[in-house]
Design a protein around this motif. Sequence first.
Motif, PDB file in Angstrom:
ATOM      1  N   ARG A 121      -5.975 -38.503  12.353  1.00  0.00           N
ATOM      2  CA  ARG A 121      -5.336 -39.263  11.279  1.00  0.00           C
ATOM      3  C   ARG A 121      -3.814 -39.173  11.345  1.00  0.00           C
ATOM      4  O   ARG A 121      -3.128 -39.523  10.387  1.00  0.00           O
ATOM      5  N   GLY A 122      -3.281 -38.688  12.476  1.00  0.00           N
ATOM      6  CA  GLY A 122      -1.841 -38.672  12.682  1.00  0.00           C
ATOM      7  C   GLY A 122      -1.106 -37.554  11.977  1.00  0.00           C
ATOM      8  O   GLY A 122       0.055 -37.714  11.596  1.00  0.00           O
ATOM      9  N   LEU A 123      -1.761 -36.393  11.809  1.00  0.00           N
ATOM     10  CA  LEU A 123      -1.151 -35.268  11.102  1.00  0.00           C
ATOM     11  C   LEU A 123      -1.348 -33.997  11.909  1.00  0.00           C
ATOM     12  O   LEU A 123      -2.440 -33.749  12.433  1.00  0.00           O
ATOM     13  N   THR A 124      -0.306 -33.189  12.029  1.00  0.00           N
ATOM     14  CA  THR A 124      -0.408 -31.926  12.761  1.00  0.00           C
ATOM     15  C   THR A 124       0.099 -30.764  11.913  1.00  0.00           C
ATOM     16  O   THR A 124       0.954 -30.933  11.046  1.00  0.00           O
ATOM     17  N   PHE A 125      -0.453 -29.590  12.178  1.00  0.00           N
ATOM     18  CA  PHE A 125       0.004 -28.329  11.591  1.00  0.00           C
ATOM     19  C   PHE A 125      -0.319 -27.229  12.593  1.00  0.00           C
ATOM     20  O   PHE A 125      -0.877 -27.490  13.674  1.00  0.00           O
ATOM     21  N   VAL A 126       0.027 -26.003  12.269  1.00  0.00           N
ATOM     22  CA  VAL A 126      -0.224 -24.877  13.178  1.00  0.00           C
ATOM     23  C   VAL A 126      -1.413 -24.075  12.650  1.00  0.00           C
ATOM     24  O   VAL A 126      -1.346 -23.549  11.532  1.00  0.00           O
ATOM     25  N   PRO A 127      -2.509 -23.982  13.419  1.00  0.00           N
ATOM     26  CA  PRO A 127      -3.657 -23.185  12.970  1.00  0.00           C
ATOM     27  C   PRO A 127      -3.380 -21.699  13.102  1.00  0.00           C
ATOM     28  O   PRO A 127      -2.683 -21.257  14.012  1.00  0.00           O
ATOM     29  N   GLY A 128      -3.940 -20.918  12.186  1.00  0.00           N
ATOM     30  CA  GLY A 128      -3.701 -19.472  12.209  1.00  0.00           C
ATOM     31  C   GLY A 128      -4.171 -18.790  13.467  1.00  0.00           C
ATOM     32  O   GLY A 128      -3.641 -17.739  13.845  1.00  0.00           O
ATOM     33  N   THR A 129      -5.143 -19.380  14.161  1.00  0.00           N
ATOM     34  CA  THR A 129      -5.692 -18.744  15.355  1.00  0.00           C
ATOM     35  C   THR A 129      -4.630 -18.486  16.415  1.00  0.00           C
ATOM     36  O   THR A 129      -4.677 -17.464  17.097  1.00  0.00           O
ATOM     37  N   ILE A 130      -3.665 -19.406  16.570  1.00  0.00           N
ATOM     38  CA  ILE A 130      -2.691 -19.213  17.646  1.00  0.00           C
ATOM     39  C   ILE A 130      -1.580 -18.250  17.228  1.00  0.00           C
ATOM     40  O   ILE A 130      -0.832 -17.764  18.077  1.00  0.00           O
ATOM     41  N   CYS A 131      -1.483 -17.966  15.929  1.00  0.00           N
ATOM     42  CA  CYS A 131      -0.492 -17.003  15.442  1.00  0.00           C
ATOM     43  C   CYS A 131      -1.046 -15.584  15.415  1.00  0.00           C
ATOM     44  O   CYS A 131      -0.295 -14.627  15.204  1.00  0.00           O
ATOM     45  N   ASP A 132      -2.338 -15.463  15.612  1.00  0.00           N
ATOM     46  CA  ASP A 132      -3.028 -14.178  15.519  1.00  0.00           C
ATOM     47  C   ASP A 132      -3.228 -13.601  16.909  1.00  0.00           C
ATOM     48  O   ASP A 132      -3.869 -14.238  17.758  1.00  0.00           O
ATOM     49  N   PRO A 133      -2.694 -12.411  17.202  1.00  0.00           N
ATOM     50  CA  PRO A 133      -2.907 -11.822  18.538  1.00  0.00           C
ATOM     51  C   PRO A 133      -4.374 -11.590  18.859  1.00  0.00           C
ATOM     52  O   PRO A 133      -4.732 -11.417  20.021  1.00  0.00           O
ATOM     53  N   MET A 134      -5.240 -11.602  17.844  1.00  0.00           N
ATOM     54  CA  MET A 134      -6.670 -11.445  18.080  1.00  0.00           C
ATOM     55  C   MET A 134      -7.395 -12.782  18.153  1.00  0.00           C
ATOM     56  O   MET A 134      -8.613 -12.830  18.352  1.00  0.00           O
ATOM     57  N   GLY A 135      -6.668 -13.898  17.959  1.00  0.00           N
ATOM     58  CA  GLY A 135      -7.286 -15.210  18.064  1.00  0.00           C
ATOM     59  C   GLY A 135      -8.190 -15.554  16.901  1.00  0.00           C
ATOM     60  O   GLY A 135      -9.021 -16.460  17.009  1.00  0.00           O
ATOM     61  N   GLU A 136      -8.047 -14.859  15.774  1.00  0.00           N
ATOM     62  CA  GLU A 136      -8.886 -15.119  14.603  1.00  0.00           C
ATOM     63  C   GLU A 136      -8.047 -15.864  13.548  1.00  0.00           C
ATOM     64  O   GLU A 136      -7.394 -16.830  13.877  1.00  0.00           O
TER      65      GLU A 136
END
Length: 480
Positions: free
Chosen positions: A430-445
């Motif tokens: 739908r043309g919208l982006t944000f940053v998911p928490g998974t990539i900010c988490d060193p454990m990938g969660e």
Amino acid sequence: MTKRAEPGKILYTQAYDYILNRIRRGDWKAHDKLPSVRALAGELQLHRLTVFRAYGLLKEHGIVYVKEKSGYYVSEGTPYEEPAGAGGYASATAPRHEAGRLQNALSEIHRIPADYSFSQALIDPNLLPNLFLSDHVKQVFDRYPKLLGTYSSVQGDEELRELLSADLQRKNKLQVSPDELLITTGGQQAIDLLAGVYLRPMDHVLVERPTYSSALDCFRQRGARLLPVEIRRDGYDLDVVEAYLKRHKPRMFYMNPTFHNPTGYTVPAVQRKQLVELAERYGCLIVEDDAVHDVYFDAPPPPPLYSYDTEGWVVYLRSFSKYLAPGLRICAVAARAAAMVPLLTAKSLADNGTPLVNQKLFQHCFESVRLQLHLEKLRTALQIRRDVMEQALASGTGWQWFRPQGGLNLWVHLPDGLNANRLLTESIRRGLTFVPGTICDPMGEMNDQIRLSYSFMNEARIQEGVHLLVRLAEELVQSE
């Protein structure tokens, strides 16, 4: 409550990455026999079950195969796909080159075209003094007519370093001389240089959980073992920090303690002094990333950790151009002589010096009276945009967030039942982006949290985009 790190999980995925990186580099070629579980465990100083689990995951993904009673061997020509939780948002669906496995999950999201970009922690260009900057360009070239005909020194332009040294001493009480400053092409280059100088495969690095995802990818690419330390509104659990320092003797602690990216938290002054004392006691280099120090709303933040450092255990990264002229890519790295010498060598090998034109343009903007007026207006504008984003999120049900007192982002906990990566997939459509928490988490969660940046779009676009995001979330929950 955020789940704490599980050391076994961290180690097996990092052993996985270590083996894979060496295969990609060509250290082990197709059908080469790999070290035995016992031998590799001894080399990496890991438990044999940890290495066995890493080999099992490599076998599951077709990277290695087993010969009965013989051992593990490198597979031939099998495309590699990133396992869940082992490091990143995007999967690699095409074969990689022998040069190595490179990944920057945040950059991959930024490259996605979007009508509503909540992934960009950048200032809206319309909030920057563009006409003022344009006028300055001609003035700088009139003053330095031979500017395009020479390089900067590797360390950075001397006039700029003198200006920044005086500014840091006056405003932040930092005792830093021009010789203790290095100008890099943005903060990301500074992180990469430090990783190249100080990290070797399987070195330990303390990182916040969550943290700036491109730093995590940079450390993973060096083969480092990541030790997550949860960051909270009141800072860190210093008992956990000290336990890691005692047990693992990490090479560095990468932190973003001021208007933290992504959470917006600010570590209190009392902890800053204690962290420096711990770094000195256990010989761990602190890398203090301070990208938005001047973007505060109510009161200035506490002094940097660098202000408490007398023994050279803190390297301070201060980005300036983000809120003045992002295209100039100017970051000042403050470091004592012991750290500065190898950094200068690394910088000379990287690019032999940040472009002099960028430095001179930035210098003459930075020293102008207009800059302070611009900063005051910018803080007001960003505070308004933060408030508009919060009001729009409040139109939904179950969204929770921390209200930052500065910076560029909201760290948002999703309503129950929502998966950040699934929401991102639908949002991109739908043309919208944000940053998911998974990539900010060193454990990938952290798949129930997201980062939304309120700095890049105007108030109307923020309101439209957040309302769209809330509707998408409701549709996903109802479809379950």
